[in-house]
Design an enzyme around this catalytic site. Sequence first.
Site, short mmCIF file in Angstrom:
data_model
loop_
_atom_site.label_atom_id
_atom_site.label_comp_id
_atom_site.label_asym_id
_atom_site.label_seq_id
_atom_site.Cartn_x
_atom_site.Cartn_y
_atom_site.Cartn_z
N GLU A 175 1.04 -1.62 0.33
CA GLU A 175 0.15 0.08 -0.04
C GLU A 175 0.78 1.33 -0.33
O GLU A 175 1.36 1.55 1.14
CB GLU A 175 -1.18 -0.14 1.21
N LYS A 217 -1.82 -1.66 -2.89
CA LYS A 217 -3.62 -1.32 -2.71
C LYS A 217 -3.06 -0.24 -2.90
O LYS A 217 -2.33 1.07 -1.92
CB LYS A 217 -3.36 -1.12 -0.89
P1 13P Z 1 -9.71 4.32 3.92
O1 13P Z 1 -10.02 3.59 2.93
O2 13P Z 1 -10.66 5.24 4.83
O3 13P Z 1 -8.64 5.21 2.57
O4 13P Z 1 -9.22 2.67 4.65
C1 13P Z 1 -7.76 2.38 4.20
C2 13P Z 1 -7.10 1.98 4.26
O5 13P Z 1 -6.87 0.89 4.69
C3 13P Z 1 -5.66 2.74 4.72
O6 13P Z 1 -4.38 2.09 5.28
#
Ligand code: 13P
Length: 340
Positions: A175, A217
């Site tokens: 991510e 992500k």
């Molecule tokens: P949000 O969809 O609220 O951005 O959260 C996703 C997430 O896991 C952030 O690390």
Amino acid sequence: MHELEKTAKALVAEGKGILAADESDGTIKKRFDSIEVESTEDNRRAYRELLFTTEGAEDYISGVILYDETIRQSASDGTPFPKLLESRGVIPGIKVDQGAKPLALTDDETITEGLDGLRDRLAEYRELGARFAKWRATYSIAADKPSEYCAWTNAHALARYAALCQEAGLVPIVEPEVLQDGTHTLEQSAKATGRVLQAVYTELHDQRVHFRGTLLKPNMVLSGYEASDRAGVDEVAEATLDVFYKHVPAAVSGIVFLSGGQSDEDATAHLNAMNARGPHPWQLSFSYGRALQAPALKAWGGKPESVEAAQRAYYHRAKMNSAARTGMYAPEMEREAATV
Ligand code: 13P
């Protein structure tokens, strides 16, 4: 098929996406403050139980990302949360990073920590039932940001995390979140996101990570939340796809977006517009925190008598995002559901 690839594919199965319920203590406190509920261990447990026991959500939710405290908690009947999820056909996952800290010698950039001792923690989480993991790096956009230094140090850490996950039999969700706060243009967001992804895939490749057993992500490419003339749904979909086509290998099993402060309906509409332009080399899905939970959190308000209303709200958002997986979502579906 390789077990990791099988899990990655199951997480992006047709019509399904991931619930991010891995808010750290600090973040969940912020969420609870917004509904004036005290962030005690039992309130956190009760809230997560409400989400995990929503009847029918498993038709739209393939996996749930848990936090260290949550993976060790149980439902009121004593069933550990990972077991409860598994019994509903939902794959348990775990956030394993230890947060974004100031990156030395930079002007407010961050590096995500948590590599020390990670091999042992991953083994324990797998024992507790986790089959996938998440590590989030953050970057901001400005004239001199993200710096090359910030892009490469975080890419290196993300790849070290991903390699350790695969060694432990867990699918790494990689991510890199380019934060969309500020007044930047769509083009600036595209440039920053592309830069960061290029570094991430170079490091993942060099550190021997098996792409098919990973999920990405990312943020969507947006105009800054405070920009005066913000791009609409079609422009966002096209700019985001353009960046991924240039920077994400086709072998990656899926792209599961974060919502990152977009309204819940915007997050759904953007995902829908991208899928309507498919087919794409990767599954395009969601791993939303706020955009799946916000209406449920508000409906719950900490009251046991509001659990059902909160579950209906969560179920509805999961269903709308499932429709967005196939490009079949339309904003009218929000109203229709509200009148049933
Ligand atoms: P949000 O969809 O609220 O951005 O959260 C996703 C997430 O896991 C952030 O690390």
